[in-house]
Design a protein around this motif. Sequence first.
Motif, mmCIF file in Angstrom:
data_model
loop_
_atom_site.group_PDB
_atom_site.id
_atom_site.type_symbol
_atom_site.label_atom_id
_atom_site.label_comp_id
_atom_site.label_asym_id
_atom_site.label_seq_id
_atom_site.Cartn_x
_atom_site.Cartn_y
_atom_site.Cartn_z
ATOM 1 N N ALA A 1 0.820 -1.208 0.000
ATOM 2 C CA ALA A 1 0.000 0.000 0.000
ATOM 3 C C ALA A 1 0.858 1.264 0.000
ATOM 4 O O ALA A 1 0.472 2.286 -0.576
ATOM 5 C CB ALA A 1 -0.932 -0.003 1.211
ATOM 6 N N ALA A 2 2.028 1.178 0.639
ATOM 7 C CA ALA A 2 2.904 2.344 0.745
ATOM 8 C C ALA A 2 3.784 2.545 -0.486
ATOM 9 O O ALA A 2 4.422 3.594 -0.619
ATOM 10 C CB ALA A 2 3.781 2.213 1.986
ATOM 11 N N ASP A 3 3.815 1.551 -1.389
ATOM 12 C CA ASP A 3 4.723 1.619 -2.539
ATOM 13 C C ASP A 3 3.971 1.259 -3.825
ATOM 14 O O ASP A 3 3.820 0.078 -4.154
ATOM 15 C CB ASP A 3 5.901 0.666 -2.332
ATOM 16 C CG ASP A 3 6.891 0.705 -3.483
ATOM 17 O OD1 ASP A 3 6.741 1.557 -4.388
ATOM 18 O OD2 ASP A 3 7.821 -0.132 -3.493
ATOM 19 N N PRO A 4 3.526 2.257 -4.576
ATOM 20 C CA PRO A 4 2.803 1.968 -5.826
ATOM 21 C C PRO A 4 3.623 1.177 -6.841
ATOM 22 O O PRO A 4 3.060 0.534 -7.721
ATOM 23 C CB PRO A 4 2.481 3.367 -6.376
ATOM 24 C CG PRO A 4 2.537 4.274 -5.184
ATOM 25 C CD PRO A 4 3.603 3.695 -4.292
ATOM 26 N N GLY A 5 4.955 1.202 -6.706
ATOM 27 C CA GLY A 5 5.801 0.476 -7.639
ATOM 28 C C GLY A 5 6.179 -0.908 -7.190
ATOM 29 O O GLY A 5 6.996 -1.579 -7.849
ATOM 30 N N ASP A 6 5.631 -1.383 -6.090
ATOM 31 C CA ASP A 6 5.966 -2.718 -5.582
ATOM 32 C C ASP A 6 5.604 -3.769 -6.633
ATOM 33 O O ASP A 6 4.456 -3.831 -7.097
ATOM 34 C CB ASP A 6 5.195 -2.996 -4.289
ATOM 35 C CG ASP A 6 5.690 -4.229 -3.558
ATOM 36 O OD1 ASP A 6 5.894 -5.267 -4.212
ATOM 37 O OD2 ASP A 6 5.870 -4.163 -2.330
ATOM 38 N N PRO A 7 6.566 -4.621 -7.044
ATOM 39 C CA PRO A 7 6.282 -5.639 -8.078
ATOM 40 C C PRO A 7 5.156 -6.584 -7.723
ATOM 41 O O PRO A 7 4.518 -7.163 -8.612
ATOM 42 C CB PRO A 7 7.615 -6.385 -8.203
ATOM 43 C CG PRO A 7 8.646 -5.451 -7.677
ATOM 44 C CD PRO A 7 7.970 -4.652 -6.608
ATOM 45 N N LEU A 8 4.890 -6.750 -6.434
ATOM 46 C CA LEU A 8 3.836 -7.681 -6.034
ATOM 47 C C LEU A 8 2.469 -7.238 -6.553
ATOM 48 O O LEU A 8 1.583 -8.077 -6.774
ATOM 49 C CB LEU A 8 3.814 -7.819 -4.511
ATOM 50 C CG LEU A 8 3.252 -9.118 -3.930
ATOM 51 C CD1 LEU A 8 3.967 -10.338 -4.477
ATOM 52 C CD2 LEU A 8 3.328 -9.094 -2.407
ATOM 53 N N ARG A 9 2.285 -5.952 -6.756
ATOM 54 C CA ARG A 9 1.018 -5.463 -7.316
ATOM 55 C C ARG A 9 0.737 -6.108 -8.679
ATOM 56 O O ARG A 9 -0.391 -6.491 -8.984
ATOM 57 C CB ARG A 9 1.058 -3.949 -7.483
ATOM 58 C CG ARG A 9 0.982 -3.150 -6.206
ATOM 59 C CD ARG A 9 1.063 -1.664 -6.493
ATOM 60 N NE ARG A 9 0.890 -0.872 -5.296
ATOM 61 C CZ ARG A 9 -0.280 -0.476 -4.820
ATOM 62 N NH1 ARG A 9 -1.387 -0.806 -5.457
ATOM 63 N NH2 ARG A 9 -0.350 0.236 -3.706
ATOM 64 N N ARG A 10 1.767 -6.219 -9.482
ATOM 65 C CA ARG A 10 1.635 -6.824 -10.805
ATOM 66 C C ARG A 10 1.573 -8.341 -10.725
ATOM 67 O O ARG A 10 0.884 -8.992 -11.523
ATOM 68 C CB ARG A 10 2.821 -6.390 -11.677
ATOM 69 C CG ARG A 10 2.941 -7.125 -12.998
ATOM 70 C CD ARG A 10 4.150 -6.643 -13.786
ATOM 71 N NE ARG A 10 5.372 -6.658 -13.017
ATOM 72 C CZ ARG A 10 6.110 -7.751 -12.794
ATOM 73 N NH1 ARG A 10 5.709 -8.930 -13.268
ATOM 74 N NH2 ARG A 10 7.218 -7.676 -12.090
ATOM 75 N N GLN A 11 2.276 -8.919 -9.771
ATOM 76 C CA GLN A 11 2.398 -10.368 -9.706
ATOM 77 C C GLN A 11 1.164 -11.057 -9.130
ATOM 78 O O GLN A 11 0.804 -12.161 -9.571
ATOM 79 C CB GLN A 11 3.626 -10.734 -8.865
ATOM 80 C CG GLN A 11 4.943 -10.323 -9.498
ATOM 81 C CD GLN A 11 6.097 -10.344 -8.512
ATOM 82 O OE1 GLN A 11 5.894 -10.477 -7.305
ATOM 83 N NE2 GLN A 11 7.312 -10.198 -9.019
ATOM 84 N N VAL A 12 0.517 -10.448 -8.149
ATOM 85 C CA VAL A 12 -0.587 -11.117 -7.456
ATOM 86 C C VAL A 12 -1.648 -11.652 -8.415
ATOM 87 O O VAL A 12 -2.071 -12.816 -8.300
ATOM 88 C CB VAL A 12 -1.211 -10.178 -6.395
ATOM 89 C CG1 VAL A 12 -2.594 -10.680 -5.962
ATOM 90 C CG2 VAL A 12 -0.294 -10.092 -5.176
ATOM 91 N N PRO A 13 -2.122 -10.877 -9.397
ATOM 92 C CA PRO A 13 -3.146 -11.430 -10.299
ATOM 93 C C PRO A 13 -2.650 -12.595 -11.147
ATOM 94 O O PRO A 13 -3.470 -13.372 -11.660
ATOM 95 C CB PRO A 13 -3.502 -10.229 -11.192
ATOM 96 C CG PRO A 13 -3.080 -9.023 -10.421
ATOM 97 C CD PRO A 13 -1.844 -9.457 -9.672
ATOM 98 N N GLY A 14 -1.344 -12.740 -11.301
ATOM 99 C CA GLY A 14 -0.810 -13.823 -12.113
ATOM 100 C C GLY A 14 -0.727 -15.151 -11.401
ATOM 101 O O GLY A 14 -0.780 -16.208 -12.027
ATOM 102 N N TYR A 15 -0.595 -15.122 -10.072
ATOM 103 C CA TYR A 15 -0.547 -16.376 -9.320
ATOM 104 C C TYR A 15 -1.910 -17.067 -9.365
ATOM 105 O O TYR A 15 -2.958 -16.419 -9.396
ATOM 106 C CB TYR A 15 -0.160 -16.109 -7.864
ATOM 107 C CG TYR A 15 1.314 -15.899 -7.627
ATOM 108 C CD1 TYR A 15 2.175 -16.979 -7.534
ATOM 109 C CD2 TYR A 15 1.838 -14.617 -7.482
ATOM 110 C CE1 TYR A 15 3.528 -16.797 -7.305
ATOM 111 C CE2 TYR A 15 3.194 -14.420 -7.247
ATOM 112 C CZ TYR A 15 4.038 -15.511 -7.151
ATOM 113 O OH TYR A 15 5.367 -15.313 -6.939
ATOM 114 N N ASP A 16 -1.874 -18.392 -9.340
ATOM 115 C CA ASP A 16 -3.124 -19.143 -9.295
ATOM 116 C C ASP A 16 -3.882 -18.887 -8.001
ATOM 117 O O ASP A 16 -5.114 -18.921 -7.981
ATOM 118 C CB ASP A 16 -2.842 -20.641 -9.431
ATOM 119 C CG ASP A 16 -2.354 -20.995 -10.822
ATOM 120 O OD1 ASP A 16 -3.169 -20.977 -11.756
ATOM 121 O OD2 ASP A 16 -1.148 -21.271 -10.981
#
Length: 361
Positions: free
Chosen positions: A125-140
């Motif tokens: 939430a504190a980092d708009p550039g955190d890669p996890l934002r992009r990765q979460v929808p890709g995980y099953d």
Amino acid sequence: MRFAFFGSSLVSAYWNGAATYYRGLLKALAARGHEVSFFEPDAFERQAHRDIADPDWARVTVFAPDAEGMEKALRAAAASDVVVKFSGVGVLDRELEEAVLAMRRPGRIAIFWDVDAPATLDSVAADPGDPLRRQVPGYDAVFTYGGGDAVVAAYRKLGARLCLPVYNALDPGTHHRVAPEPRFAVDLAFLGNRLPDREARVESFFLAPAAMLPGRRFLLGGNGWSDKPMTPNIDYVGHVYTRDHNALNSSARAVLNINRESMARYGASPPTRIFEAAGAAACIITDRWEGIEAFLEPEREILLAADGGDVAAHLEALDTARARAIGEAAARRVLASHTYAHRAVQVEAALEGRDFMREAV
């Protein structure tokens, strides 16, 4: 199914509070016929402070904490049906999260398993550039070891296809009642490493009650507290190996749980220590947090404290008979509803119910 897990350590609890969670859950999965492999980096002196030898229910691979070591481990995991990246490995976390996600394909699913979801979500939430934002929808799927509805909603907002809390629990073969030992015979014991989002709460819920009750004996275990000012009635013992947890939980009149600040704020995140202590029929005092009633009944199976004053009041009112009754009630509850065997069935049902194995990328 063949599982491959990437985590901090299965064989060492040194600066690694998730170790008993890994052990209990993976052991229960293996008992149900699944193949379990665990990959952990040789980091933070954990291999020098092992609690257990390699177990017969999991294949453990210790890899060099660099890019080459990681790649070798990933190649070894490629034959698995389910590849899991646990949060908080401590080294190469970003790289492993990206690499495990890239392994997803028909016949092989990829899961991000968050063992500190409140802290992870605060960081994202504190980092708009955190890669996890992009990765979460890709995980099953995203699995967590706590957090309840608040964590599920937060991960769903990030785009998670499925978010499932798989809570801490008890392995009754590992944590159980044993004969008391004089070295742990104190009025209140607390185990926890010194961490930035825990220290102020330890001051409030543990150090302050010790100062209020100079005639009572307290025990503090965990790494990092050696230079912390504390009253003379506190015995600081440093790192307590998991082999001694049963003795400690069976010897102290009461055992204290203190959630880290982020977990207390989200609620519904009972830590491993609660189930370990309950398995040993310890009388548990915990800081108050939302959702505890789903696991243990206040006043009958566990005591709640809003601050250090409540902790001190509980200790003053607690005699041996009541402490024993509360501890035994907690043990009955967790054995009936909160073992890792229960959690393994939950994981199986989630995987089988989602038809993951035939899903296209």
